[in-house]
Design a protein around this motif. Structure first.
Motif, PDB file in Angstrom:
ATOM      1  N   CYS A  37      50.500  44.233  44.220  1.00 10.44           N
ATOM      2  CA  CYS A  37      50.291  42.938  43.584  1.00 10.44           C
ATOM      3  C   CYS A  37      51.626  42.273  43.275  1.00 10.44           C
ATOM      4  O   CYS A  37      51.842  41.097  43.547  1.00 10.44           O
ATOM      5  CB  CYS A  37      49.500  43.118  42.295  1.00 10.44           C
ATOM      6  N   CYS A  42      51.648  38.793  45.385  1.00  6.72           N
ATOM      7  CA  CYS A  42      50.301  38.362  45.747  1.00  6.72           C
ATOM      8  C   CYS A  42      49.870  37.182  44.871  1.00  6.72           C
ATOM      9  O   CYS A  42      49.978  37.226  43.647  1.00  6.72           O
ATOM     10  CB  CYS A  42      49.318  39.519  45.597  1.00  6.72           C
ATOM     11  N   CYS A  48      43.288  38.974  39.453  1.00  3.95           N
ATOM     12  CA  CYS A  48      42.993  40.403  39.600  1.00  3.95           C
ATOM     13  C   CYS A  48      43.309  41.187  38.323  1.00  3.95           C
ATOM     14  O   CYS A  48      42.468  41.920  37.819  1.00  3.95           O
ATOM     15  CB  CYS A  48      43.754  40.989  40.768  1.00  3.95           C
ATOM     16  N   THR A  56      46.381  47.050  42.686  1.00  2.00           N
ATOM     17  CA  THR A  56      46.670  47.916  43.827  1.00  2.00           C
ATOM     18  C   THR A  56      47.974  48.664  43.604  1.00  2.00           C
ATOM     19  O   THR A  56      49.054  48.050  43.584  1.00  2.00           O
ATOM     20  CB  THR A  56      46.746  47.093  45.126  1.00  2.00           C
ATOM     21  N   SER A 277      42.636  43.943  49.270  1.00  2.00           N
ATOM     22  CA  SER A 277      42.034  44.411  48.024  1.00  2.00           C
ATOM     23  C   SER A 277      41.391  43.282  47.220  1.00  2.00           C
ATOM     24  O   SER A 277      41.000  43.484  46.082  1.00  2.00           O
ATOM     25  CB  SER A 277      43.118  45.063  47.182  1.00  2.00           C
TER      26      SER A 277
HETATM   27 FE1  SF4 Z   1      46.609  40.859  45.325  1.00  2.55          FE
HETATM   28 FE2  SF4 Z   1      45.113  42.985  45.853  1.00  2.55          FE
HETATM   29 FE3  SF4 Z   1      46.775  43.040  43.778  1.00  2.55          FE
HETATM   30 FE4  SF4 Z   1      44.615  41.493  43.721  1.00  2.55          FE
HETATM   31  S1  SF4 Z   1      44.632  43.739  43.780  1.00  2.55           S
HETATM   32  S2  SF4 Z   1      46.690  40.917  43.080  1.00  2.55           S
HETATM   33  S3  SF4 Z   1      44.423  40.822  45.865  1.00  2.55           S
HETATM   34  S4  SF4 Z   1      47.342  42.893  45.927  1.00  2.55           S
END
Ligand code: SF4
Ligand code: SF4
Length: 290
Positions: A37, A42, A48, A56, A277
């Motif tokens: 992340c 991201c 998230c 992640t 993810s």
């Molecule tokens: Fe990005 Fe995946 Fe982290 Fe969400 S879980 S912030 S989609 S990397």
């Protein structure tokens, strides 16, 4: 830059920082933990880490033994193996109060087991400390070694995710050392080892693939019993990485999603900001209802 390479408006996202988020970042540094992340910057991180309570983690160090041409992770000589990492990840899952956690890793071609034992231990540690958190793992191809895949599947993650990343023709140019068929084989074998665990794979678009080649990936994944597919836009992390050949519109992603669903995937996320993810929590539920 030519016209089609200019970043379209739907990809311009403004990041705002809130206190919660700063606290979590501090927690990561204090525990020497790495998240995709943050490292991939991201654009979905607030959603998230905030309302969705998903993150992640990237285990086995921050340095990868491969150098894929789309990926911003550092490459070079790997970090020393950190045997306490599984417990620290599990503790952070508690502190972050995560509903869903994704565990991925750099490729460790230097290790005989590909890092699969630490992967398995991380799954077990998270499960012990967070029995209600769903766990998705996203390993590299583990060198295609059967025992490594077995180690991970024996720890019973809720989802086994392995990314095909791009179409067959572009694989040698885009993914260092990985092979298209080896990735399909991993997905097929994982399903055979644990038939009730959903499998998942992601495709990035914008690297020069054709429409027919995208459909071929869908068919190949289905032929290897993959349940869930995600399709997102490739974004060039730095000038040294592969350039973007095309930005797909949200409508084009919508069309591809429809096609994927018609081919029998139980769930498909497709959109410009979709990452492997992204909205993974919903996919577990969708898979569980099957
Ligand atoms: Fe990005 Fe995946 Fe982290 Fe969400 S879980 S912030 S989609 S990397
Ligand atoms: Fe990045 Fe994974 Fe490739 Fe390593 S193997 S360079 S982490 S995509």
């Amino acid at each position: 830059k030519t016209e089609h390479q200019r970043k379209p408006d739907w990809l311009k996202i403004k990041l705002n920082t809130n206190e919660d988020y700063k606290g979590l970042k501090k927690l990561m540094r204090e525990n020497n933990l790495h998240t995709v992340c943050e490292e991939a910057r991201c654009p979905n991180i607030h959603e998230c880490w905030g309302s969705r309570r998903t993150a992640t983690f990237m285990i086995l160090g921050a340095v990868c033994t491969r150098a894929c041409r789309f990926c911003a992770v550092k490459t070079g000589l790997p970090n020393e193996l950190d045997l306490a990492e599984p417990e620290r990840v599990a503790d952070s899952v508690v502190i972050m109060n995560l509903k869903h956690v994704v565990v991925t890793a750099v490729a460790r071609d230097d290790l005989k087991d590909g890092g699969s034992e630490i992967f398995a231990e991380t799954i077990r540690a998270i499960r012990r400390k967070n029995p209600f958190t769903t766990i998705e793992v996203l390993p590299s191809d583990m060198g295609g070694i059967e025992q490594n895949i077995q180690n991970i599947m024996d720890a019973k993650p809720d989802i086994l995710n392995h990314n095909i990343e791009t179409v067959r023709r572009l694989t040698p140019r885009v993914r260092a050392r990985a092979k298209y068929d080896r990735s399909l084989e991993l997905l097929r074998r994982a399903k055979e080892m644990q038939p009730t665990i959903p499998t998942k794979s992601s495709l990035m678009l914008g690297l020069g693939e054709t429409h027919e080649e995208i459909l071929e990936v869908m068919d190949d994944l289905r032929a290897n019993n993959v349940d869930i597919m995600t399709i997102g836009q490739y974004l060039q992390p730095t000038k040294k990485h592969l350039p973007v050949q095309k930005y797909y519109s949200p409508a084009e992603f919508g069309e591809l999603r429809k096609i994927a669903m018609s081919k029998g995937f139980s769930h498909c996320e497709a959109g410009p900001l979709v990452r492997s993810s992204y909205h993974a929590d919903e996919q577990v539920n969708a898979a569980a209802k099957q």
